[in-house]
Motif scaffolding. Structure first.
Motif, PDB file in Angstrom:
ATOM      1  N   THR A   1      36.575  79.521   4.695  1.00  0.00           N
ATOM      2  CA  THR A   1      36.581  81.214   4.896  1.00  0.00           C
ATOM      3  C   THR A   1      37.023  81.584   3.704  1.00  0.00           C
ATOM      4  N   GLN A   2      38.611  80.796   3.493  1.00  0.00           N
ATOM      5  CA  GLN A   2      39.228  81.430   2.294  1.00  0.00           C
ATOM      6  C   GLN A   2      40.281  80.387   1.790  1.00  0.00           C
TER       7      GLN A   2
ATOM      8  N   ILE B   1      44.686  84.234  -3.772  1.00  0.00           N
ATOM      9  CA  ILE B   1      43.865  84.176  -2.671  1.00  0.00           C
ATOM     10  C   ILE B   1      42.493  84.019  -3.329  1.00  0.00           C
TER      11      ILE B   1
ATOM     12  N   ILE C   1      38.256  84.017  -2.408  1.00  0.00           N
ATOM     13  CA  ILE C   1      37.049  83.875  -1.247  1.00  0.00           C
ATOM     14  C   ILE C   1      35.803  83.215  -1.800  1.00  0.00           C
ATOM     15  N   PRO C   2      35.318  82.090  -1.312  1.00  0.00           N
ATOM     16  CA  PRO C   2      34.096  81.576  -1.952  1.00  0.00           C
ATOM     17  C   PRO C   2      32.867  82.800  -2.098  1.00  0.00           C
TER      18      PRO C   2
ATOM     19  N   GLU D   1      29.401  84.611  -2.056  1.00  0.00           N
ATOM     20  CA  GLU D   1      28.468  84.485  -1.091  1.00  0.00           C
ATOM     21  C   GLU D   1      27.237  83.553  -1.545  1.00  0.00           C
TER      22      GLU D   1
END
Lengths: 237, 267
Positions: free
Chosen positions: A198-199, A206, A208-209, A211
């Motif tokens: 998810t993260q 930080i 986030i992969p 989409e």
């Protein structure tokens, strides 16, 4: 790079811009010296974000506002004020300025942040050099904290959190949230047989992969490269 | 400017609180309102998933309440609506981590800058529910047209009145007009007869809801018009802003044909 002048004002490069430390002396004098200092180095400093360390010096909201405008005149953006005095911090917050540097392990009042304790979890068995081995799948709502590396023989599902001061190795599918190097270690790595989180967090970064990320079911590791978390195929060295 | 705090609750689980919260928050934002959605379901959070914002969570409601971050830092900006924010629940804690007075404080901090605060309540009548309704100016009760959820709605309406948060407004969710026509489902009149509170929305059963939930994109953002769940959400949002919008016509003939036509050919 630290630059301390005879005026007692120091200007130091930090990751998010410049750290300016005010020296001692009367407020009015300091202001004049700061103005001169900034004027002299204007070309060099222009456009930087400024963190201002004021130490013990108590400053009123109006004085902070004056300093903020002084920086603005030199095309510098004051965004954080590091102060010891609570009143000064309050005044800074009223001006919508930050009162700490990002990624620091202190709360808004400068107190050391407590590492949250795992509640109602059975005490895990530490092995080897401070690593924690968990032979189970972590489902949503589980949180594991450990001041070392964490190794999980199982999956990490969405909604589960794994927070480690060291590396995190998931011998399974990683779909939840993992924070490695949580106390600031930027060399910490996160690896998983299937890295689809998810993260991810490493130190204070930080990620986030994306989409559109294509699904790979090969082992991957995430590391910080050039200040960014990057996922790459796992190759044994 | 001072926000109106609207809490979506139901008593029974699985009747559509989270779906309705996400869609109403989005619909209000699409009307140009500044909206904050708050997930009060600590420990079983879902609103972030339905809104497609799960992977952006850094701080949550419990972090705000316990002083680990500023309120601003826990407000996740929506991907598509510029004036929509989410304050997610914590997943690894429980309802006791937040108190009703914490919720009032958080909402009071938001009120000056926001038009609408939507609170997604957890199921049940315990602490989580009391947290969710404590700051409410208006409460929306969600029910399905079947006896058990109507029974729970009745209980919850009583509790809302006891807290002097009434009168609650009713949303009937997952209505299937053809089943009502066959007499297999409670009709709107049947539900209203028991609950006797003002009706603010009727949402028809729509399988697109499932698709949009799995995609993390509230259905109101897709442009289906006519008799659809999407249009029904937009109508409720308009009614919340004070507009007088007539209820959709779910009557059977010739309505059913039109409705089916809409289901098949409308998108």
């Amino acid at each position: 790079m630290t630059h301390r002048t005879e005026t007692g004002i120091s200007i130091k490069g930090i990751r998010d811009g410049l750290l300016v430390t005010l020296g001692d002396g009367e407020y009015a004098d300091v202001l004049v010296r700061l103005d001169a200092e900034l004027a002299e180095k204007q070309e060099f400093l222009q456009g930087s974000r400024i963190a201002l360390a004021v130490g013990q010096r108590p400053l009123q909201r109006q004085q902070l506002s004056e300093i903020q405008q002084l920086f603005a005149r030199h095309r510098l953006l004051l965004w954080t004020v590091l102060a010891d005095a609570d009143d000064t911090k309050t005044a800074a917050r009223e001006l919508e300025l930050a009162t700490r540097l990002p990624g620091s392990q202190t709360d808004l009042d400068g107190k050391q942040l407590q590492t949250p304790l795992p509640d109602r979890q059975p005490a895990p068995t530490p092995i080897g050099t401070g690593a924690l081995l968990l032979k189970e799948t972590l489902r949503s709502g589980r949180a594991v904290y450990h001041e070392g590396a964490i190794i999980i023989l199982g999956d990490v599902n969405p909604g589960a959190e794994v927070i480690a001061a060291g590396d995190v190795i998931v011998w399974g599918r990683l779909r939840g949230l993992v924070h490695a190097g949580a106390l600031g270690d930027e060399t910490a790595v996160i690896c998983a047989l299937d890295l689809n989180p998810t993260q991810l967090r490493i130190a204070d970064q930080i990620a986030i992969p994306p989409e559109t990320r294509r699904r790979k079911s090969e082992p991957e590791q995430a590391v910080i490269r050039d200040g960014q978390i990057t996922a790459e195929a796992w190759h044994s060295r | 400017m001072s926000a109106k705090v609207i809490t979506v609750t139901s008593g029974k689980g699985g009747v559509g609180k989270t779906t309705i919260s996400a869609n109403l928050a989005t619909a209000l934002a699409m009307l140009g309102k500044r909206v904050v959605a708050i997930d009060a379901d600590i420990g079983l959070r879902n609103l972030d998933v339905v809104m497609g914002l799960e992977n952006r969570i850094v701080y949550d409601l419990v972090d705000v309440v316990e002083g680990r971050c500023r309120l601003r830092q826990a407000m996740i900006k929506d991907k598509r609506q510029p004036e929509l924010y989410l304050i997610p629940a914590a997943q690894t804690r429980d309802k006791m981590a937040v108190s009703p007075s914490d919720m009032i404080l958080v909402c009071d901090q938001l009120r000056p800058e926001i038009d609408y605060i939507l609170i997604d309540s957890p199921a049940g009548i315990e602490r989580g529910f009391r947290n969710a309704i404590a700051p409410a100016d208006q409460v929306l009760v969600v029910t399905n047209p079947e006896v058990s959820s109507v029974r729970d709605a009745d209980r919850i309406i009583g509790l809302i009145e006891a807290e002097e948060k009434g009168p609650a407004h009713l949303i009937i969710n997952r209505l299937k007009p053809e089943m009502v026509a066959r007499g297999d489902m409670l009709s709107i009149a049947d539900v209203l007869d028991i609950l006797a509170i003002p009706l603010i929305g009727i949402i028809p059963e729509d399988e697109n809801i499932l698709v949009s939930t799995n995609q993390g994109m509230p259905l109101v953002m897709s442009s289906t018009n006519g008799v659809s769940a999407s249009q029904a959400f937009r109508n409720v949002a308009l009614r919340l802003t004070g507009q007088d919008v007539p209820f959709m016509d779910f009557s059977q003939k010739p309505g059913l044909r039109g409705w089916l036509k809409n289901l098949i050919g409308g998108r």
